[in-house]
Structure formats: C-alpha cells, structure tokens
Motif scaffolding. Structure first.
Motif, PDB file in Angstrom:
ATOM      1  N   ASN A   1       7.810   6.135  -5.460  1.00  0.00           N
ATOM      2  CA  ASN A   1       6.697   6.547  -6.448  1.00  0.00           C
ATOM      3  C   ASN A   1       5.368   6.539  -5.913  1.00  0.00           C
ATOM      4  OD1 ASN A   1       8.483   6.419  -8.702  1.00  0.00           O
ATOM      5  ND2 ASN A   1       8.221   4.194  -9.213  1.00  0.00           N
ATOM      6  N   ALA A   2       5.167   5.658  -4.879  1.00  0.00           N
ATOM      7  CA  ALA A   2       3.698   5.698  -4.110  1.00  0.00           C
ATOM      8  C   ALA A   2       3.561   7.240  -3.453  1.00  0.00           C
ATOM      9  CB  ALA A   2       3.816   4.628  -3.201  1.00  0.00           C
ATOM     10  N   LYS A   3       4.858   7.638  -2.810  1.00  0.00           N
ATOM     11  CA  LYS A   3       4.608   8.916  -2.178  1.00  0.00           C
ATOM     12  C   LYS A   3       4.256  10.123  -3.351  1.00  0.00           C
ATOM     13  CE  LYS A   3       7.342  12.000   0.940  1.00  0.00           C
ATOM     14  NZ  LYS A   3       8.462  12.270   1.558  1.00  0.00           N
ATOM     15  N   GLU A   4       5.006   9.969  -4.154  1.00  0.00           N
ATOM     16  CA  GLU A   4       4.903  11.110  -5.292  1.00  0.00           C
ATOM     17  C   GLU A   4       3.626  11.095  -6.051  1.00  0.00           C
ATOM     18  OE1 GLU A   4       4.571  12.538  -9.502  1.00  0.00           O
ATOM     19  OE2 GLU A   4       4.729  10.584  -9.000  1.00  0.00           O
ATOM     20  N   LEU A   5       2.773  10.028  -6.016  1.00  0.00           N
ATOM     21  CA  LEU A   5       1.315   9.521  -6.348  1.00  0.00           C
ATOM     22  C   LEU A   5       0.466  10.170  -5.595  1.00  0.00           C
ATOM     23  CD1 LEU A   5       1.771   6.488  -8.722  1.00  0.00           C
ATOM     24  CD2 LEU A   5       1.618   8.860  -9.308  1.00  0.00           C
ATOM     25  N   GLY A   6       0.752  10.401  -4.182  1.00  0.00           N
ATOM     26  CA  GLY A   6       0.031  10.565  -3.095  1.00  0.00           C
ATOM     27  C   GLY A   6      -0.826   9.508  -2.676  1.00  0.00           C
ATOM     28  N   MET A   7      -0.077   8.329  -2.731  1.00  0.00           N
ATOM     29  CA  MET A   7      -0.734   7.141  -2.159  1.00  0.00           C
ATOM     30  C   MET A   7      -0.495   7.010  -0.837  1.00  0.00           C
ATOM     31  SD  MET A   7       0.406   4.679  -5.216  1.00  0.00           S
ATOM     32  CE  MET A   7      -0.629   2.959  -4.688  1.00  0.00           C
ATOM     33  N   ARG A   8      -1.335   7.597   0.247  1.00  0.00           N
ATOM     34  CA  ARG A   8      -0.900   7.898   1.467  1.00  0.00           C
ATOM     35  C   ARG A   8      -1.297   6.659   2.448  1.00  0.00           C
ATOM     36  NH1 ARG A   8      -3.785  12.423   0.064  1.00  0.00           N
ATOM     37  NH2 ARG A   8      -5.657  11.650   0.992  1.00  0.00           N
ATOM     38  N   ASN A   9      -1.953   5.769   1.908  1.00  0.00           N
ATOM     39  CA  ASN A   9      -2.255   4.559   2.659  1.00  0.00           C
ATOM     40  C   ASN A   9      -1.517   3.213   2.165  1.00  0.00           C
ATOM     41  OD1 ASN A   9      -4.247   5.679   4.982  1.00  0.00           O
ATOM     42  ND2 ASN A   9      -5.387   5.952   3.301  1.00  0.00           N
ATOM     43  N   THR A  10      -0.516   3.521   1.637  1.00  0.00           N
ATOM     44  CA  THR A  10       0.372   2.502   0.896  1.00  0.00           C
ATOM     45  C   THR A  10       1.623   2.357   1.267  1.00  0.00           C
ATOM     46  OG1 THR A  10      -1.336   2.769  -1.110  1.00  0.00           O
ATOM     47  CG2 THR A  10       1.148   1.770  -1.333  1.00  0.00           C
ATOM     48  N   HIS A  11       2.280   1.077   1.442  1.00  0.00           N
ATOM     49  CA  HIS A  11       3.538   1.082   1.668  1.00  0.00           C
ATOM     50  C   HIS A  11       3.808  -0.566   0.901  1.00  0.00           C
ATOM     51  CE1 HIS A  11       7.255  -0.426   3.650  1.00  0.00           C
ATOM     52  NE2 HIS A  11       7.506   0.783   3.720  1.00  0.00           N
ATOM     53  N   PHE A  12       4.994  -0.652   0.504  1.00  0.00           N
ATOM     54  CA  PHE A  12       5.528  -1.585  -0.546  1.00  0.00           C
ATOM     55  C   PHE A  12       6.583  -2.540   0.475  1.00  0.00           C
ATOM     56  CE2 PHE A  12       3.466   0.717  -3.901  1.00  0.00           C
ATOM     57  CZ  PHE A  12       2.379  -0.174  -4.064  1.00  0.00           C
ATOM     58  N   GLY A  13       6.606  -3.707   0.741  1.00  0.00           N
ATOM     59  CA  GLY A  13       7.593  -4.300   1.425  1.00  0.00           C
ATOM     60  C   GLY A  13       8.078  -5.356   0.468  1.00  0.00           C
ATOM     61  N   SER A  14       7.342  -5.537  -0.434  1.00  0.00           N
ATOM     62  CA  SER A  14       7.533  -6.698  -1.374  1.00  0.00           C
ATOM     63  C   SER A  14       7.518  -6.260  -2.828  1.00  0.00           C
ATOM     64  CB  SER A  14       6.458  -7.973  -1.362  1.00  0.00           C
ATOM     65  OG  SER A  14       6.446  -8.567  -2.292  1.00  0.00           O
ATOM     66  N   ALA A  15       8.402  -6.895  -3.772  1.00  0.00           N
ATOM     67  CA  ALA A  15       8.429  -6.371  -5.353  1.00  0.00           C
ATOM     68  C   ALA A  15       7.416  -7.194  -5.823  1.00  0.00           C
ATOM     69  CB  ALA A  15       9.540  -6.581  -5.906  1.00  0.00           C
ATOM     70  N   ASN A  16       6.653  -8.387  -5.336  1.00  0.00           N
ATOM     71  CA  ASN A  16       5.619  -9.120  -6.309  1.00  0.00           C
ATOM     72  C   ASN A  16       4.350  -9.485  -5.460  1.00  0.00           C
ATOM     73  OD1 ASN A  16       6.427 -10.926  -4.231  1.00  0.00           O
ATOM     74  ND2 ASN A  16       7.839 -12.065  -5.715  1.00  0.00           N
ATOM     75  N   GLY A  17       4.153  -9.109  -4.168  1.00  0.00           N
ATOM     76  CA  GLY A  17       2.852  -9.097  -3.534  1.00  0.00           C
ATOM     77  C   GLY A  17       2.930 -10.277  -2.678  1.00  0.00           C
ATOM     78  N   TYR A  18       4.124 -11.136  -2.644  1.00  0.00           N
ATOM     79  CA  TYR A  18       4.316 -12.525  -1.801  1.00  0.00           C
ATOM     80  C   TYR A  18       3.939 -11.865  -0.283  1.00  0.00           C
ATOM     81  CZ  TYR A  18       5.305 -17.311  -1.188  1.00  0.00           C
ATOM     82  OH  TYR A  18       5.063 -18.565  -0.962  1.00  0.00           O
ATOM     83  N   PRO A  19       3.239 -12.819   0.444  1.00  0.00           N
ATOM     84  CA  PRO A  19       2.907 -12.506   1.907  1.00  0.00           C
ATOM     85  C   PRO A  19       4.080 -12.131   2.490  1.00  0.00           C
ATOM     86  CG  PRO A  19       1.721 -14.448   1.142  1.00  0.00           C
ATOM     87  CD  PRO A  19       2.494 -14.123   0.220  1.00  0.00           C
ATOM     88  N   ASP A  20       4.142 -10.927   3.349  1.00  0.00           N
ATOM     89  CA  ASP A  20       5.197 -10.595   3.829  1.00  0.00           C
ATOM     90  C   ASP A  20       4.938  -9.906   5.267  1.00  0.00           C
ATOM     91  OD1 ASP A  20       3.720  -8.011   3.090  1.00  0.00           O
ATOM     92  OD2 ASP A  20       5.132  -6.965   2.363  1.00  0.00           O
ATOM     93  N   GLU A  21       4.036 -10.504   6.029  1.00  0.00           N
ATOM     94  CA  GLU A  21       3.648 -10.381   7.422  1.00  0.00           C
ATOM     95  C   GLU A  21       3.055  -9.119   7.534  1.00  0.00           C
ATOM     96  OE1 GLU A  21       7.117 -11.264   9.740  1.00  0.00           O
ATOM     97  OE2 GLU A  21       6.698 -13.205   9.452  1.00  0.00           O
ATOM     98  N   GLY A  22       2.252  -8.337   6.382  1.00  0.00           N
ATOM     99  CA  GLY A  22       1.594  -7.335   6.622  1.00  0.00           C
ATOM    100  C   GLY A  22       2.652  -5.922   6.661  1.00  0.00           C
ATOM    101  N   HIS A  23       3.618  -6.164   5.857  1.00  0.00           N
ATOM    102  CA  HIS A  23       4.432  -4.683   5.488  1.00  0.00           C
ATOM    103  C   HIS A  23       3.908  -4.270   4.357  1.00  0.00           C
ATOM    104  CE1 HIS A  23       7.504  -5.914   8.573  1.00  0.00           C
ATOM    105  NE2 HIS A  23       7.457  -6.956   8.423  1.00  0.00           N
TER     106      HIS A  23
END
Length: 398
Positions: free
Chosen positions: A164-186
């Motif tokens: 979804n992020a790619k389809e929206l053109g969110m070029r500086n975004t990556h999700f490594g967590s479903a809830n935003g809990y700290p994930d070592e920068g992923h």
C-alpha cells in the motif's frame, strides 16, 4: 521527464474562469487584480524540525519544513494499519463484524505492552472493535490481533502495508511493525509520505474514516481509556488521526480536519515534548483554516488544451479537468495565476475517455506551485493502416 506541450489560455475575472481561449504555447498567465500573498507566519516553532500542512481539497502544500527527512513514526504507523484494513473492507475481503478469538500467545506478548487495549485470551472482539482499539487508544495488541484476523500472520500483514505504501508513492517509508513498536529502525517514514497517507485515507474511504477515527474514548471490558489525539473537539472541523512517541524520534502527529469544504492534513515530527506538539498542532491547523480561503479557478469538465497522440486514429486528444480546480490563498487575496499543461508525450493510443493522461501545474505568485490531474475528454482508438499512413504524412509535412 515530463515536458510542457501546448496549453490553453483562459480568461479570468473576479468571479473566476469565464471563457477558455485558443491554444497557446507554454504558460498561460491569468491575472485578476493581483494582490501579493500575505499571511501570518505559520505557528510552528523551530524546536519542531519537521512540519507539513497540505490542503487536500486543492492539492496545495501550504507549509513545508524538512518534508523528506526520515524519522520513526511510532504509533502513527497505526494509520497505515487502519488504511490497510479499510482497503480490505472496501474490497469485501474483511468484515468489521467478524469476531476473532484472542490467543494466549497474543495476550502474553502484547496485552499491557505499551499502549494497549488490554485484550485477554479467550475474548472475542470483532474486527471493528479492534480497529477502534487501534485508532482510539492506540492498542498495540489490537493491531496485532487485527493483522492476524485479516491475513493469518503479522508478516503477511506487513506485506500488504508495504504494498500500500508503494502504491501511494510513499518513497521514504518502510513498515517493519504493524503497531509502531520500536523495531531497531526497520520502520521509518517522512512527513511527505505521511501526508500522502492522510490524503488517501480521508479521500478514498471517508465513511470508514469517520466511523473509526475521532472518538474521544473507548471502553473495553469496563475499562475506559482516553484518546490522546489533541485536535478533535479542540479545533473546529478537526476529526482525528494519530500521535506517536519514541525516545529517539520525539513526539509525532498526523492529523486532519475539514471545514467549509476544505480538508487539511498536517504532520509534525520530532517535537521535544507532547505539550509543544499538541499546542502547535492546534494552532497550525487553525492557521490553515483561518488564514486561507478557497479561490475557485476552473470548473469541472472544462477542456483546457490538447495532448499529442501517437499511433491513434487522430493525432491529438482534448484535455479536461475531472474536478473543479481551486486554490487556497491568503484571506482577501485575488491571485496572479499561471497554468501549464504537462505530460509524457506523445501519448500512445488507445486512450479511453476519462483516462488520467496529463497534469495541470498551477503557479500562484508568492506560493509553491502544485499540480492537479487532467483527463482525456474523448476516447482515441488505435489507428488503422490508413490512419497510420495519414498521420505519418502529417508528421512529415505538417
């Protein structure tokens, strides 16, 4: 790279566009008793390094500071979790009324961990209740439960979030967590990308957005928790979204509101305190509404120029506005406006009526330019043999 081709001149008076003139080359200047853009400075202190305010209704960016700078969004991630769920609901792949049995594993890992809905093993919340838990009380456990309910695993859910992020053109975004809990920068994003997400969730799924955002509290199992989002109920027209915090990234907010037909989306990131973020957010949103007015420029369905066509039954196609074109300008201003048609051309046939094939760049003196889509006013089928020969001769001899 997009290049400007032949555009269309227009005649503008104080009431807006009243006629569309013949085609001209390059930029058409529209002047109507122009007054310089003057507004109060944006109320964003320098202590907040990242800020952005977008008028979704016009497509304009009203304020921008470090909009491509990456940061950890923390719980603001939950807006993409909601967007992903909304898309599945819209596609008929997820039902808000469907219950999910909470597992002991989920309770052990997430119930009471950070912001939480305090879900317990054996409970059967519905998808809709989990969504409210995510958007209203920022439940980390609710987000994980929702991911599992929708796709069977958090990993599968993350695939959808990143698609979804790619389809929206969110070029500086990556999700490594479903809830935003700290994930070592992923997990990381930018203000520009969050603004795109805010625009998409409010414009594509307005009914679901109103249903699940903007609630001031949530009660689950006789436990009532407040929503910490600082805009709804405090600024006229504000209707929600999410806050976030990490020690590394500071205090963050994605917020929105709608007033007098104008939808605004704002982003703040890196604030040193929650109180500074919240106070700034309220002043920032109010500034966007109070210091600017909607100024109509072009009506919906107005043909404003042509685009060249390759291998079509005709060598050009008319371009029209799919929706009204407007600007947000400082109160009392009558703007000096320039229009420019941009497209990758010539455009290869076949072209269907309504296809979005060009952009209209709108430049207002004293403000950042912005672009709105243009669509084909008619269909252009692929050329037959005779038409290809004719088009070739026209190209050779003019």
């Amino acid at each position: 790279m997009r290049n400007p081709h032949h555009g269309a001149g227009a005649i503008l008076n104080k009431a807006g566009i009243i006629a569309v003139a013949g085609a001209i080359t390059g930029i058409a200047s529209l002047v109507c008793g122009a007054v310089p853009a003057i507004s109060a400075p944006a109320p964003v202190p320098t202590e907040i390094p990242v800020a952005m305010l977008v008028d979704v209704s016009s497509g304009q960016t009203l304020y921008a500071r470090e909009t491509e700078r990456r940061f950890m969004p923390a719980s603001v991630v939950k807006v993409m979790t909601a967007y992903t769920a909304f898309r599945l609901i819209h596609e008929g792949k997820l039902n808000p009324a469907t219950p999910l049995v909470i597992s002991q594993e989920l309770e052990d890992e997430w119930s009471g961990e950070g912001s939480t809905m305090f879900l317990l093993a054996g409970e059967r919340p519905t998808v809709g209740q989990l969504l409210l838990g995510a958007t209203t009380v920022s439940g980390n456990d609710a987000c994980v439960a929702l991911a599992i309910a929708a796709t069977g695993s958090v990993d599968n859910w993350l695939v959808l979030m990143n698609e979804n992020a790619k389809e929206l053109g969110m070029r500086n975004t990556h999700f490594g967590s479903a809830n935003g809990y700290p994930d070592e920068g992923h997990t990381f994003t930018s203000a520009q990308d969050l603004a795109k997400l805010g625009q998409a969730i409010t414009s594509r799924y307005p009914d679901l957005y109103r249903r699940y955002f903007g609630h001031r509290q949530l009660t689950w199992r006789k436990l009532t928790q407040a929503n910490h989002e600082p805009l709804t109920g405090r600024v006229a027209g504000a209707d929600g979204m999410k806050t976030g915090f990490t020690n590394e990234a500071g205090y963050t907010l994605l917020g929105s509101g709608e007033r007098d037909g104008r939808r605004l989306v704002l982003v703040l990131a890196g604030a040193p305190t929650a109180s500074l973020r919240d106070d700034t957010a309220r002043k920032f949103l109010e500034w966007g509404f109070s210091d600017f007015q909607r100024y109509p420029l072009i009506g919906s369905g107005v043909v404003i120029g042509n685009a060249m066509v390759q291998e079509g039954s005709t060598n050009k196609v008319r371009l029209r506005t799919p929706a009204p074109v407007a600007a947000s300008v400082p109160q009392g201003m009558q703007p000096q406006v320039q229009f420019q048609i941009l497209y990758q051309g010539p455009i290869r046939a076949p072209i269907m009526q309504g296809d979005e094939i060009a952009r209209l760049r709108v430049t207002i003196a004293g403000m950042d330019p912005y672009e709105v889509p243009l669509e084909a006013a008619e269909s252009v089928p692929a050329a037959n043999l005779w038409q290809r020969v004719r088009n070739g001769l026209v190209g050779l001899f003019g």
